[in-house]
Enzyme design. Sequence first.
Site, mmCIF file in Angstrom:
data_model
loop_
_atom_site.group_PDB
_atom_site.id
_atom_site.type_symbol
_atom_site.label_atom_id
_atom_site.label_comp_id
_atom_site.label_asym_id
_atom_site.label_seq_id
_atom_site.Cartn_x
_atom_site.Cartn_y
_atom_site.Cartn_z
ATOM 1 N N CYS A 240 0.957 -1.278 0.097
ATOM 2 C CA CYS A 240 0.046 -0.277 -0.025
ATOM 3 C C CYS A 240 0.750 1.264 -0.085
ATOM 4 C CB CYS A 240 -0.974 0.254 1.135
ATOM 5 S SG CYS A 240 0.247 -0.606 2.887
ATOM 6 N N HIS B 152 -3.451 6.518 4.448
ATOM 7 C CA HIS B 152 -1.751 7.032 4.887
ATOM 8 C C HIS B 152 -1.049 8.082 4.607
ATOM 9 C CE1 HIS B 152 -1.921 2.542 5.873
ATOM 10 N NE2 HIS B 152 -0.958 1.746 5.490
#
Length: 345
Positions: free
Chosen positions: A132, A245
């Site tokens: 990710c 994130h």
Amino acid sequence: MARELNIAVVGATGAVGAAMLSILAERGFADATIHALASERSLGKTVDFGQRSLAVDVLDDFDFETVDFALFSAGANTSLQHVPRASAAGCIVIDNTSAFRLDEEIPLVVPEVNGDLLEDVPAGAVISNPNCSTIQMLMAIAPIHAIAGIDRINVATYQSVSGAGQKGMEELAQQTMARLSFKDVEPSAFAQPIAFNAIPVIDTMQDNEYTREEMKLHWETRKILRDERIGVNATAVRVPVFFGHSEAVHLETREDVGMDEVRAALSRAPGLELVGDEDPANQVTAVTHAAGKDAVYVSRLRRDHSHPRGINLWVVGDNVRKGAALNAVQIMEAVALTKKMSLET
Ligand code: A2P
């Protein structure tokens, strides 16, 4: 008329699996044949798929013979065990785990960056979905790499707990409630307390004193950009955010490049939104911009005052969507298109 796609989602009861199912439903696969697979712990459970509810089947007993695409997100060990038999059955596998990412024979793909690898994919092929943190960083830096090359990258990540799956999200919720009631907390999903804290360790420690999560940024960036000269120096940090994130990226280009050119390259990059606003209230954040969205967002773009070819940027993305489920579905769509399989359901 081309037949409908037959798709298996492995890890359908998990955080990424649930996102895969909702993204498939959103993107026009609502009437496709979908197999929701998980462990035998999930026998008898159902999962949501658009307006439908799907019974969960057990992966161990599942035969991939009729399946066109299998999207795996049930951990690297599960992939190591079951991807070979799905592939042997002729199914095209898109694997969201780290199991095969660095295998030379297996493409590691962010469609906006190296989607050319998705042409002529044969039956039984395995394609890996990157980590990710790598996906969102590459979305932001690949356009700069294309115009000026990149020598090295220093990056600090601020990674949400959904990256650790359902158990990570439950731990943050429980610890937050406990802390607000002045109770002690017992870490389990994370090595240290996550509520109201920042933990500078994600994944296992390596012999070189980096964590595996940090080294993934280095290894995967080189592979995806097909450039062994780039070095990525990362510090990966878990923060008490549920979804999205954030990354503080500091890079040095190989050639001189003006900031206007960089801004123009980022502005025209597909899937990327550059927010150039100077208002502090308009900077992109994981919660206000990324969570639940498909795009990767960039702000705080500026020249590094300490280096003539240095550039700083702040990058946020939904780690469960573009960082995992969406990227996998985009890979599947691109392969299906080049193979002229039906995308209409
Ligand atoms: P299950 O719910 O049956 O354990 P998360 O990362 O959000 O925790 O989700 C992990 C996903 O991977 C879940 O769907 C989980 O299913 C699945 N999973 C874990 N181990 C296996 C296994 N051995 N076989 C099949 N699915 C597995």
